[in-house]
Design a protein around this motif. Sequence first.
Motif, short mmCIF file in Angstrom:
data_model
loop_
_atom_site.label_atom_id
_atom_site.label_comp_id
_atom_site.label_asym_id
_atom_site.label_seq_id
_atom_site.Cartn_x
_atom_site.Cartn_y
_atom_site.Cartn_z
N GLN A 27 -7.90 -6.02 2.64
CA GLN A 27 -7.20 -5.05 1.79
C GLN A 27 -6.01 -4.42 2.50
O GLN A 27 -5.03 -4.07 1.86
CB GLN A 27 -8.15 -3.96 1.32
N ILE A 28 -6.11 -4.25 3.82
CA ILE A 28 -5.00 -3.61 4.53
C ILE A 28 -4.21 -4.58 5.40
O ILE A 28 -3.39 -4.17 6.22
CB ILE A 28 -5.47 -2.39 5.36
N ARG A 68 -8.60 6.61 7.19
CA ARG A 68 -10.01 6.46 6.82
C ARG A 68 -10.48 5.02 7.03
O ARG A 68 -11.62 4.78 7.48
CB ARG A 68 -10.23 6.89 5.37
N THR A 69 -9.62 4.08 6.73
CA THR A 69 -9.98 2.67 6.88
C THR A 69 -10.17 2.30 8.34
O THR A 69 -11.12 1.60 8.69
CB THR A 69 -8.90 1.78 6.23
N ASN A 124 -0.36 9.44 1.06
CA ASN A 124 -1.64 8.88 0.61
C ASN A 124 -1.97 7.58 1.33
O ASN A 124 -3.14 7.31 1.65
CB ASN A 124 -1.64 8.68 -0.90
N ALA A 125 -0.96 6.75 1.59
CA ALA A 125 -1.19 5.50 2.31
C ALA A 125 -1.66 5.78 3.72
O ALA A 125 -2.59 5.12 4.22
CB ALA A 125 0.07 4.65 2.32
N ASP A 144 -3.29 8.43 4.70
CA ASP A 144 -4.66 8.91 4.57
C ASP A 144 -5.64 7.75 4.43
O ASP A 144 -6.69 7.72 5.07
CB ASP A 144 -4.81 9.86 3.38
N VAL A 145 -5.29 6.80 3.57
CA VAL A 145 -6.15 5.63 3.36
C VAL A 145 -6.27 4.83 4.65
O VAL A 145 -7.37 4.42 5.03
CB VAL A 145 -5.59 4.75 2.22
N LEU A 146 -5.17 4.62 5.36
CA LEU A 146 -5.22 3.85 6.60
C LEU A 146 -6.06 4.56 7.66
O LEU A 146 -6.83 3.91 8.37
CB LEU A 146 -3.81 3.60 7.13
N LEU A 187 0.83 -1.20 0.00
CA LEU A 187 0.00 0.00 0.00
C LEU A 187 0.87 1.25 0.00
O LEU A 187 0.62 2.19 -0.76
CB LEU A 187 -0.91 -0.02 1.23
N GLU A 240 -13.43 3.69 9.42
CA GLU A 240 -14.54 2.93 8.82
C GLU A 240 -14.72 1.58 9.52
O GLU A 240 -15.85 1.15 9.78
CB GLU A 240 -14.32 2.73 7.33
N LEU A 266 0.87 3.84 -3.14
CA LEU A 266 0.25 5.15 -2.95
C LEU A 266 1.20 6.23 -2.46
O LEU A 266 0.85 7.42 -2.53
CB LEU A 266 -0.90 5.03 -1.94
#
Length: 129
Positions: free
Chosen positions: A78-79, A41-42, A34-35, A37-39, A26, A45, A30
């Motif tokens: 996914q993570i 948010r994940t 960006n990685a 940021d994704v983590l 990841l 969630e 990214l």
Amino acid sequence: MNVVDKIVTLEHKETVRLDSDRLNGLYRQLGEKNALDVLCRTVEELAVRLSNCERFWRQRDWAGLRKCARSIVAIAEQIGMMALACVANDVAQNVDAGDSVAAGATLSRLIRVGEKSLTVIWDQQDLSV
């Protein structure tokens, strides 16, 4: 000996597994910012979905619980949160089998594993707000 002497307290300790190859992939794909940021948010969630699973359980909304657990599987895989994905899959399978007792037990485990997984990934990645 009186009855109180026979009480045993069970302590639940869960081991979580993170797939570092997925996390590293990841970051490579990214970039660090960006990685992260994704983590972030994940993680947020997943926390919401864990809460939703518990709410669906209390409401006896089996379809909602199954759908929510399956969504946790997809996100966790996914993570690289493999233990979380595995337990969420167990919850969905117990719902499919119509076994509400097993679903409740595995949901409790899902919440424990989820909290531990989110803490571990948060600490490991230093996801400061």
